[in-house]
Design a protein around this motif. Structure first.
Motif, PDB file in Angstrom:
ATOM      1  N   ALA A   3      33.634  -2.892  22.041  1.00  0.00           N
ATOM      2  CA  ALA A   3      32.391  -3.644  21.844  1.00  0.00           C
ATOM      3  C   ALA A   3      32.674  -4.960  21.119  1.00  0.00           C
ATOM      4  O   ALA A   3      33.354  -4.988  20.091  1.00  0.00           O
ATOM      5  CB  ALA A   3      31.402  -2.809  21.033  1.00  0.00           C
ATOM      6  N   GLY A   4      32.191  -6.060  21.678  1.00  0.00           N
ATOM      7  CA  GLY A   4      32.365  -7.365  21.051  1.00  0.00           C
ATOM      8  C   GLY A   4      33.674  -8.052  21.359  1.00  0.00           C
ATOM      9  O   GLY A   4      33.883  -9.195  20.942  1.00  0.00           O
ATOM     10  N   HIS A   5      34.564  -7.397  22.101  1.00  0.00           N
ATOM     11  CA  HIS A   5      35.852  -8.014  22.405  1.00  0.00           C
ATOM     12  C   HIS A   5      35.726  -8.863  23.664  1.00  0.00           C
ATOM     13  O   HIS A   5      35.243  -8.415  24.700  1.00  0.00           O
ATOM     14  CB  HIS A   5      36.927  -6.948  22.617  1.00  0.00           C
ATOM     15  CG  HIS A   5      38.327  -7.457  22.460  1.00  0.00           C
ATOM     16  ND1 HIS A   5      38.895  -8.354  23.331  1.00  0.00           N
ATOM     17  CD2 HIS A   5      39.268  -7.230  21.508  1.00  0.00           C
ATOM     18  CE1 HIS A   5      40.126  -8.629  22.946  1.00  0.00           C
ATOM     19  NE2 HIS A   5      40.375  -7.962  21.836  1.00  0.00           N
ATOM     20  N   ARG A  22      42.012  -9.648  13.506  1.00  0.00           N
ATOM     21  CA  ARG A  22      41.476  -9.701  14.872  1.00  0.00           C
ATOM     22  C   ARG A  22      42.266  -8.795  15.814  1.00  0.00           C
ATOM     23  O   ARG A  22      41.688  -8.141  16.675  1.00  0.00           O
ATOM     24  CB  ARG A  22      41.490 -11.147  15.382  1.00  0.00           C
ATOM     25  CG  ARG A  22      40.384 -12.008  14.813  1.00  0.00           C
ATOM     26  CD  ARG A  22      40.210 -13.282  15.620  1.00  0.00           C
ATOM     27  NE  ARG A  22      41.377 -14.126  15.559  1.00  0.00           N
ATOM     28  CZ  ARG A  22      41.600 -15.031  14.608  1.00  0.00           C
ATOM     29  NH1 ARG A  22      40.725 -15.195  13.642  1.00  0.00           N
ATOM     30  NH2 ARG A  22      42.686 -15.783  14.631  1.00  0.00           N
ATOM     31  N   ALA A  23      43.584  -8.756  15.641  1.00  0.00           N
ATOM     32  CA  ALA A  23      44.410  -7.913  16.510  1.00  0.00           C
ATOM     33  C   ALA A  23      44.079  -6.438  16.334  1.00  0.00           C
ATOM     34  O   ALA A  23      44.247  -5.646  17.255  1.00  0.00           O
ATOM     35  CB  ALA A  23      45.891  -8.156  16.227  1.00  0.00           C
ATOM     36  N   HIS A  24      43.602  -6.066  15.123  1.00  0.00           N
ATOM     37  CA  HIS A  24      43.298  -4.663  14.846  1.00  0.00           C
ATOM     38  C   HIS A  24      41.798  -4.366  14.866  1.00  0.00           C
ATOM     39  O   HIS A  24      41.380  -3.247  14.563  1.00  0.00           O
ATOM     40  CB  HIS A  24      43.882  -4.269  13.486  1.00  0.00           C
ATOM     41  CG  HIS A  24      45.366  -4.096  13.511  1.00  0.00           C
ATOM     42  ND1 HIS A  24      46.239  -5.160  13.472  1.00  0.00           N
ATOM     43  CD2 HIS A  24      46.133  -2.977  13.590  1.00  0.00           C
ATOM     44  CE1 HIS A  24      47.480  -4.711  13.517  1.00  0.00           C
ATOM     45  NE2 HIS A  24      47.440  -3.402  13.596  1.00  0.00           N
ATOM     46  N   PHE A  57      54.878 -10.308  19.639  1.00  0.00           N
ATOM     47  CA  PHE A  57      55.085 -10.922  20.953  1.00  0.00           C
ATOM     48  C   PHE A  57      53.751 -11.255  21.613  1.00  0.00           C
ATOM     49  O   PHE A  57      53.575 -12.346  22.177  1.00  0.00           O
ATOM     50  CB  PHE A  57      55.889  -9.990  21.854  1.00  0.00           C
ATOM     51  CG  PHE A  57      56.053 -10.527  23.250  1.00  0.00           C
ATOM     52  CD1 PHE A  57      57.043 -11.457  23.530  1.00  0.00           C
ATOM     53  CD2 PHE A  57      55.204 -10.131  24.274  1.00  0.00           C
ATOM     54  CE1 PHE A  57      57.174 -11.989  24.810  1.00  0.00           C
ATOM     55  CE2 PHE A  57      55.319 -10.647  25.552  1.00  0.00           C
ATOM     56  CZ  PHE A  57      56.324 -11.581  25.813  1.00  0.00           C
ATOM     57  N   ASN A  58      52.806 -10.322  21.563  1.00  0.00           N
ATOM     58  CA  ASN A  58      51.504 -10.560  22.197  1.00  0.00           C
ATOM     59  C   ASN A  58      50.797 -11.755  21.587  1.00  0.00           C
ATOM     60  O   ASN A  58      50.167 -12.550  22.298  1.00  0.00           O
ATOM     61  CB  ASN A  58      50.620  -9.311  22.069  1.00  0.00           C
ATOM     62  CG  ASN A  58      51.003  -8.243  23.059  1.00  0.00           C
ATOM     63  OD1 ASN A  58      51.712  -8.502  24.024  1.00  0.00           O
ATOM     64  ND2 ASN A  58      50.562  -7.019  22.827  1.00  0.00           N
ATOM     65  N   GLU A  59      50.885 -11.897  20.248  1.00  0.00           N
ATOM     66  CA  GLU A  59      50.253 -13.051  19.614  1.00  0.00           C
ATOM     67  C   GLU A  59      50.944 -14.339  20.046  1.00  0.00           C
ATOM     68  O   GLU A  59      50.313 -15.385  20.170  1.00  0.00           O
ATOM     69  CB  GLU A  59      50.300 -12.902  18.090  1.00  0.00           C
ATOM     70  CG  GLU A  59      49.692 -14.074  17.326  1.00  0.00           C
ATOM     71  CD  GLU A  59      48.210 -14.292  17.590  1.00  0.00           C
ATOM     72  OE1 GLU A  59      47.758 -15.449  17.471  1.00  0.00           O
ATOM     73  OE2 GLU A  59      47.501 -13.324  17.939  1.00  0.00           O
ATOM     74  N   GLY A  60      52.254 -14.274  20.276  1.00  0.00           N
ATOM     75  CA  GLY A  60      52.970 -15.447  20.744  1.00  0.00           C
ATOM     76  C   GLY A  60      52.665 -15.780  22.187  1.00  0.00           C
ATOM     77  O   GLY A  60      52.519 -16.946  22.556  1.00  0.00           O
TER      78      GLY A  60
END
Length: 410
Positions: free
Chosen positions: A359-361, A145-147, A193-196
């Motif tokens: 798109a879709g985010h 998802r992050a990528h 960090f962003n995921e945290g």
């Protein structure tokens, strides 16, 4: 529930350290990771009933070592491998260490693991994926998802990366090699960090253990490279962003946006340190993405009230950022700054240019909804909020977006 959550936080903290210890001791990166996962599952089942062991990391290393040895012995390819594995096993590998002690070496295995995952033999995409999996503890789905790629694609990428680092010596790289890997290392730490700070899925908005571990590792990298502006800038960005954590959620875990937060709850000590680091980072050479993002974060944190935010200066920094390091998420942040300086319609025009790349985010839909609301397009805002709510996998974000849609006038 609170006890289980505490155990999960502890396991997430120790997992990369245990993996590093096994890879250093035995090699076999892929097999070591499988064994660590089995040890973590055993801990999740046992610790809530038996209580925490005196040395949780030592317990995990012992159990994971047993699992790995069983796997090596049972591998039908060769008896020679069994003999090699037995020869590599420390004499005390299967006895618990005394309380408060650990068999992990004095150096930080997690940092060594971090640089191993960013080996120059891997593509940048593979470096990042492998490190997020092995060091960050993110699931394959979270990394995908992050990528913005399918989970199956990410699973293949991680599997190939494990095969490539198989047999690579487990040690800190030399100075020249370290600089070659630095960009990948910093990007990985940034993503962890962003995921945290804002979890992409689940019931919690903030995964404090991940954010803390990313900050800790960034400090460790900075000790190695104190004059590197990108490292200093990234640490500053983490401190300045995480300083707002206490004010980001309400009493029931609901999301509170930046402009509505109680700024007296922000961590002033972290802001002071982060601001000083920004100044230091900007003096260490041409400003890159991390230094510029940290400078933007500092401007937000320095404003006593939301209406005191220096949006023209933030927009000027975003202009430099997207010119030097083009990135659709940075451009989305710039669109918000454009709206704050030149009005919501100008911001919406900027958002429209990102339709293909994002798109879709759900973040694109959420920003569009916010700007449509500011522009007075109630129905358009409601539809965009509802679309963003359907697309996010974060429960707090879903609730927040539904709430924003519901409070719009009919």
């Amino acid at each position: 529930m609170r006890r289980t959550t505490g155990i999960e936080d502890l396991l997430r903290l120790h997992a990369p350290q245990v993996l590093g210890a096994l890879v250093r001791r035995y090699g076999h990166f892929g097999a070591a990771e499988d064994s660590v996962q089995e040890a973590l599952l055993a801990a999740v089942r046992q610790w809530p009933e038996t209580g925490l062991p005196d040395n949780p990391r030592g317990w995990l290393i012992k159990v994971a070592s047993r699992r790995l040895m069983d796997q090596l012995r049972g591998d039908e390819a060769r008896r020679g491998r069994e003999e090699t594995a037995a020869a590599l096993t420390p004499r005390d590998a299967f006895t618990a260490p005394p309380p408060g002690e650990s068999r992990a070496p004095s150096e930080d295995d997690t940092l060594t693991l971090l640089f191993l995952c960013c080996h120059p033999g891997l593509t940048p995409a593979a470096q990042i994926a492998l490190t997020l999996r092995a060091v960050g503890g993110l699931t394959t789905a979270e990394i995908a998802r992050a990528h913005l790629v399918p989970e199956a694609t990410m699973a293949q990428r991680i599997s190939r990366a494990k095969q490539k680092v198989r047999g690579v010596p487990f040690r800190q790289p030399g100075p020249e090699d370290r600089f070659q890997r630095l960009a990948a290392v910093l990007q990985v730490l940034y993503l962890i960090f962003n995921e945290g700070y804002t979890a992409t899925s689940g019931s919690d908005l903030h995964r404090a253990d991940l954010a803390r571990e990313a900050s800790r590792l960034t400090r460790a990298v900075r000790r190695l490279l104190p004059q590197e502006g990108a490292v200093t800038g990234l640490l500053a960005l983490m401190l300045l962003t995480d300083a707002r954590s206490a004010a980001r959620t309400g009493p029931h875990g609901e999301l509170i946006p930046l402009d509505e937060q109680d700024r007296t709850r922000w961590d002033r000590r972290a802001i002071t340190e982060g601001t000083a680091l920004v100044e230091e980072a900007l003096s260490q050479g041409p400003a890159g993405a991390y230094q510029l993002q940290a400078a933007i974060a500092a401007l937000h944190d320095e404003a006593a009230r939301a209406e005191d935010t220096d949006w023209p200066q933030i927009l000027a920094l975003y202009d430099i950022l997207v010119r030097r390091a083009p990135d659709p998420m940075a451009e989305l942040g710039r669109a918000v700054a454009v709206a704050m300086v030149h009005g919501p319609r100008a911001g919406l025009a900027e958002v429209a240019t990102l339709e293909d790349r994002l798109a879709g985010h759900h973040r694109l839909d959420a920003v569009r909804a916010h700007l449509l609301e500011k522009a007075g397009d109630v129905e358009g805002a409601r539809a965009a909020y509802q679309l963003a709510a359907r697309r996010t996998l974060s429960i707090p974000e879903t609730h927040y977006l539904h709430m924003r849609a519901a409070r719009l006038p009919r």
